[in-house]
Design an enzyme around this catalytic site. Sequence first.
Site, mmCIF file in Angstrom:
data_model
loop_
_atom_site.group_PDB
_atom_site.id
_atom_site.type_symbol
_atom_site.label_atom_id
_atom_site.label_comp_id
_atom_site.label_asym_id
_atom_site.label_seq_id
_atom_site.Cartn_x
_atom_site.Cartn_y
_atom_site.Cartn_z
ATOM 1 N N ASP A 87 -6.310 -4.154 0.372
ATOM 2 C CA ASP A 87 -6.860 -3.169 -0.568
ATOM 3 C C ASP A 87 -5.910 -2.044 -0.954
ATOM 4 O O ASP A 87 -6.267 -1.187 -1.767
ATOM 5 C CB ASP A 87 -8.146 -2.573 0.023
ATOM 6 C CG ASP A 87 -7.908 -1.924 1.382
ATOM 7 O OD1 ASP A 87 -6.730 -1.849 1.807
ATOM 8 O OD2 ASP A 87 -8.888 -1.496 2.015
ATOM 9 N N GLY A 88 -4.740 -1.984 -0.348
ATOM 10 C CA GLY A 88 -3.803 -0.917 -0.694
ATOM 11 C C GLY A 88 -4.159 0.438 -0.106
ATOM 12 O O GLY A 88 -3.541 1.450 -0.451
ATOM 13 N N ASP A 90 7.541 2.848 9.129
ATOM 14 C CA ASP A 90 6.270 2.115 9.194
ATOM 15 C C ASP A 90 5.591 2.250 10.551
ATOM 16 O O ASP A 90 5.578 1.309 11.363
ATOM 17 C CB ASP A 90 6.469 0.626 8.848
ATOM 18 C CG ASP A 90 6.454 0.415 7.341
ATOM 19 O OD1 ASP A 90 6.491 1.412 6.605
ATOM 20 O OD2 ASP A 90 6.416 -0.743 6.915
ATOM 21 N N ARG A 114 5.001 10.222 2.796
ATOM 22 C CA ARG A 114 6.160 10.194 3.679
ATOM 23 C C ARG A 114 7.435 10.393 2.882
ATOM 24 O O ARG A 114 7.469 10.193 1.661
ATOM 25 C CB ARG A 114 6.181 8.931 4.529
ATOM 26 C CG ARG A 114 5.794 7.678 3.811
ATOM 27 C CD ARG A 114 5.684 6.547 4.803
ATOM 28 N NE ARG A 114 5.806 5.266 4.125
ATOM 29 C CZ ARG A 114 5.740 4.110 4.737
ATOM 30 N NH1 ARG A 114 5.566 4.040 6.040
ATOM 31 N NH2 ARG A 114 5.859 2.982 4.056
ATOM 32 N N LYS A 129 1.353 6.545 1.091
ATOM 33 C CA LYS A 129 0.906 5.335 1.789
ATOM 34 C C LYS A 129 -0.623 5.323 1.765
ATOM 35 O O LYS A 129 -1.249 6.246 2.287
ATOM 36 C CB LYS A 129 1.426 5.321 3.226
ATOM 37 C CG LYS A 129 1.078 4.047 3.986
ATOM 38 C CD LYS A 129 1.889 3.939 5.261
ATOM 39 C CE LYS A 129 1.486 2.733 6.089
ATOM 40 N NZ LYS A 129 2.230 2.674 7.351
ATOM 41 N N ASP A 144 10.830 -6.457 7.610
ATOM 42 C CA ASP A 144 10.389 -5.572 6.527
ATOM 43 C C ASP A 144 10.103 -4.165 7.041
ATOM 44 O O ASP A 144 9.880 -3.258 6.252
ATOM 45 C CB ASP A 144 9.139 -6.137 5.833
ATOM 46 C CG ASP A 144 8.009 -6.420 6.808
ATOM 47 O OD1 ASP A 144 8.224 -7.196 7.748
ATOM 48 O OD2 ASP A 144 6.922 -5.855 6.638
ATOM 49 N N ASN A 145 10.119 -4.003 8.356
ATOM 50 C CA ASN A 145 9.901 -2.679 8.937
ATOM 51 C C ASN A 145 11.186 -2.120 9.536
ATOM 52 O O ASN A 145 11.145 -1.245 10.397
ATOM 53 C CB ASN A 145 8.805 -2.744 10.009
ATOM 54 C CG ASN A 145 7.436 -3.035 9.404
ATOM 55 O OD1 ASN A 145 7.224 -2.823 8.216
ATOM 56 N ND2 ASN A 145 6.524 -3.530 10.215
ATOM 57 N N ARG A 173 0.828 -1.217 0.000
ATOM 58 C CA ARG A 173 0.000 0.000 0.000
ATOM 59 C C ARG A 173 0.857 1.259 0.000
ATOM 60 O O ARG A 173 0.380 2.331 0.330
ATOM 61 C CB ARG A 173 -0.960 -0.004 1.175
ATOM 62 C CG ARG A 173 -0.306 -0.053 2.521
ATOM 63 C CD ARG A 173 -1.336 0.289 3.568
ATOM 64 N NE ARG A 173 -0.905 -0.135 4.887
ATOM 65 C CZ ARG A 173 -1.616 0.059 5.966
ATOM 66 N NH1 ARG A 173 -2.771 0.670 5.895
ATOM 67 N NH2 ARG A 173 -1.171 -0.340 7.133
ATOM 68 N N ARG A 219 14.597 -1.459 3.056
ATOM 69 C CA ARG A 219 14.447 -2.189 4.320
ATOM 70 C C ARG A 219 15.335 -3.423 4.323
ATOM 71 O O ARG A 219 15.774 -3.878 3.255
ATOM 72 C CB ARG A 219 12.988 -2.657 4.470
ATOM 73 C CG ARG A 219 11.988 -1.547 4.378
ATOM 74 C CD ARG A 219 10.807 -1.933 3.492
ATOM 75 N NE ARG A 219 9.946 -0.761 3.253
ATOM 76 C CZ ARG A 219 9.021 -0.349 4.099
ATOM 77 N NH1 ARG A 219 8.770 -1.055 5.186
ATOM 78 N NH2 ARG A 219 8.331 0.735 3.850
HETATM 79 P P1 AMP Z 1 2.985 -3.781 7.842
HETATM 80 O O1 AMP Z 1 2.595 -4.691 8.959
HETATM 81 O O2 AMP Z 1 2.156 -2.514 7.766
HETATM 82 O O3 AMP Z 1 4.441 -3.472 7.822
HETATM 83 O O4 AMP Z 1 2.631 -4.532 6.489
HETATM 84 C C1 AMP Z 1 3.141 -5.797 6.152
HETATM 85 C C2 AMP Z 1 2.871 -6.083 4.708
HETATM 86 O O5 AMP Z 1 1.478 -6.022 4.427
HETATM 87 C C3 AMP Z 1 3.530 -5.110 3.733
HETATM 88 O O6 AMP Z 1 3.881 -5.819 2.582
HETATM 89 C C4 AMP Z 1 2.419 -4.144 3.442
HETATM 90 O O7 AMP Z 1 2.598 -3.492 2.215
HETATM 91 C C5 AMP Z 1 1.215 -5.055 3.434
HETATM 92 N N1 AMP Z 1 -0.018 -4.329 3.755
HETATM 93 C C6 AMP Z 1 -0.415 -3.846 4.958
HETATM 94 N N2 AMP Z 1 -1.593 -3.250 4.874
HETATM 95 C C7 AMP Z 1 -1.990 -3.340 3.579
HETATM 96 C C8 AMP Z 1 -3.140 -2.919 2.835
HETATM 97 N N3 AMP Z 1 -4.144 -2.257 3.414
HETATM 98 N N4 AMP Z 1 -3.157 -3.198 1.516
HETATM 99 C C9 AMP Z 1 -2.164 -3.858 0.921
HETATM 100 N N5 AMP Z 1 -1.079 -4.296 1.546
HETATM 101 C C10 AMP Z 1 -0.980 -4.046 2.866
HETATM 102 MG MG MG Z 2 5.666 -2.511 6.802
#
Ligand code: AMP
Ligand code: MG
Length: 533
Positions: free
Chosen positions: A140-141, A288, A198, A128, A278-279, A108, A205
Amino acid sequence: MPPEDPGLAFDNRFVTELPGDPQSTNARRQVLGAAWSAVRPTPVSRPQLLAHAADVAALVGCRETFVQSPDFAAVFAGNALLPGMQPYAACYGGHQFGNWAGQLGDGRAITLGEVVNAQGERWELQLKGAGPTPYSRTADGRAVLRSSIREFLCSEAMHHLGVPTTRALSVVTTGDDVVRDMFYNGNAQPEPGAIVCRVAPSFIRFGNFEIFAARNDTAMLAQLVDFTIARDFPHLAHRAGNAEEQRAAWFVDVCERTAHLVVHWMRVGFVHGVMNTDNMSILGLTIDYGPYGWIDDFNPHWTPNTTDAQMRRYRFGQQPAIAQWNLLRLAEAIAPLFADTDALQRGIDRFSETYIAQYEAMNAAKFGFVTRGEDEQRIIREAYKLMYDAEIDYTLFFRALGNVGDTLPSTPATVLLGDVFYDDAKRDAQADALTEWLQAWHACVSRHDRAHGRSVAVRRAAMHAVNPWFVLRNYVAQEAIDAATAGDPSVVHALLEVLRDPYTEQPHHGRFARRRPEWARHKAGCSMLSCSS
Ligand code: AMP
Ligand code: MG
């Protein structure tokens, strides 16, 4: 009227120097042999600028007249592109909650491009919540207003606290609803959507490297490491030595930055909440902002993340150990590039050495100590135990200590410290121990004053410079969110001012610096957040 000149100068190295995904459709898929996929933001209904950080606009060279024009909201909601923008989503993987999760990627987030400002600094601009990408998997992005406000305000709060972090240029409301099941309990609700822009020198990462290692794509791995050194670590790029020596110096640098980052988190009481690899920013930035939080009462076991409530893997006190665990995963990922992996062990060792040295120095500074001997160490240890046992507010405790003068009044510590307690019974149980502790601390710090010819005013200024008056407590962020959701952005704007000067007492904004009120102890958003935020 001709359109406003944004003032932004694009120079997109990530997409011009690294291989991209040959497929250009936006279907969810595994992306092999590429660092990024070209993707367009998905337009929204009614973009409206909710807030922006004027100093970040200046930093990236964006003109204020452009910020105030409708074109700005359109661009930073993803409805229009500026000349020079080449939007993409990055491919990365990651270890989530201790397990390898495979390909994740910018699901997203969409980077619009890299700008170079008048000082020659490079900044990536990243939306974002601007719609799906090939990495969106089942989601849903999009992003909701509450989490966008939290990311926007906290990025800026952290920056002004002196904590390495990504920045935030703007938050734009979309006019579209986003459906979220806030606590994963089957109660999905429509919520207002928003998009944050951002800003960071690099959004690379640990997971960007891990994905190529996991796929045994050593050529891409090497290319990404060398790109990262060249673009994001220019001070290393010109060092003498062969490629392996340069890469080794780079890993050591990453380890040092990561240690430095976590020391700052511990200093200000910040809990990231989701320290998956990844964060973890390669530049050692806080990145993140999801279910993050600030400790109110000092409690090393606390985590704001309900998704992690059982294991508490990412609790406050565990952050240094997790940072090291994550660095080990990065070391494993880049190991194929090293004939001599001792260099990687040296990096990990450097993490521990840096962390310990900086943590101890930071702690001494918080207590007003100039030097650290056994007495000082004991006083520090006892303070943390008392803060925990008596359930004392971490931020307010240190400000109260800083305000103590050259003589200690005979009032009991529970009175002298002021409104820092969360539990009357625990306070009363520790009352005598606290008074005794305060006397020992005061005698010690006064000795330091005399030995170093330091006035109380100088001591106080030094302590206040490391012990913030304002941190973005969870309940304070929630007040801004509630008001903005009801159509009133004034609390967001007020906080944006307060957070710019967090070490200075701002009595007219005292309501933002109080300890967590009782109503917020178990309220959603104030003490409990999930990854869906
Ligand atoms: P995060 O826990 O926010 O670091 O997200 C972990 C993974 O899930 C990353 O690849 C994000 O891009 C993906 N992600 C989180 N929320 C969404 C969302 N609403 N739509 C698409 N991908 C998401
Ligand atoms: Mg993340």
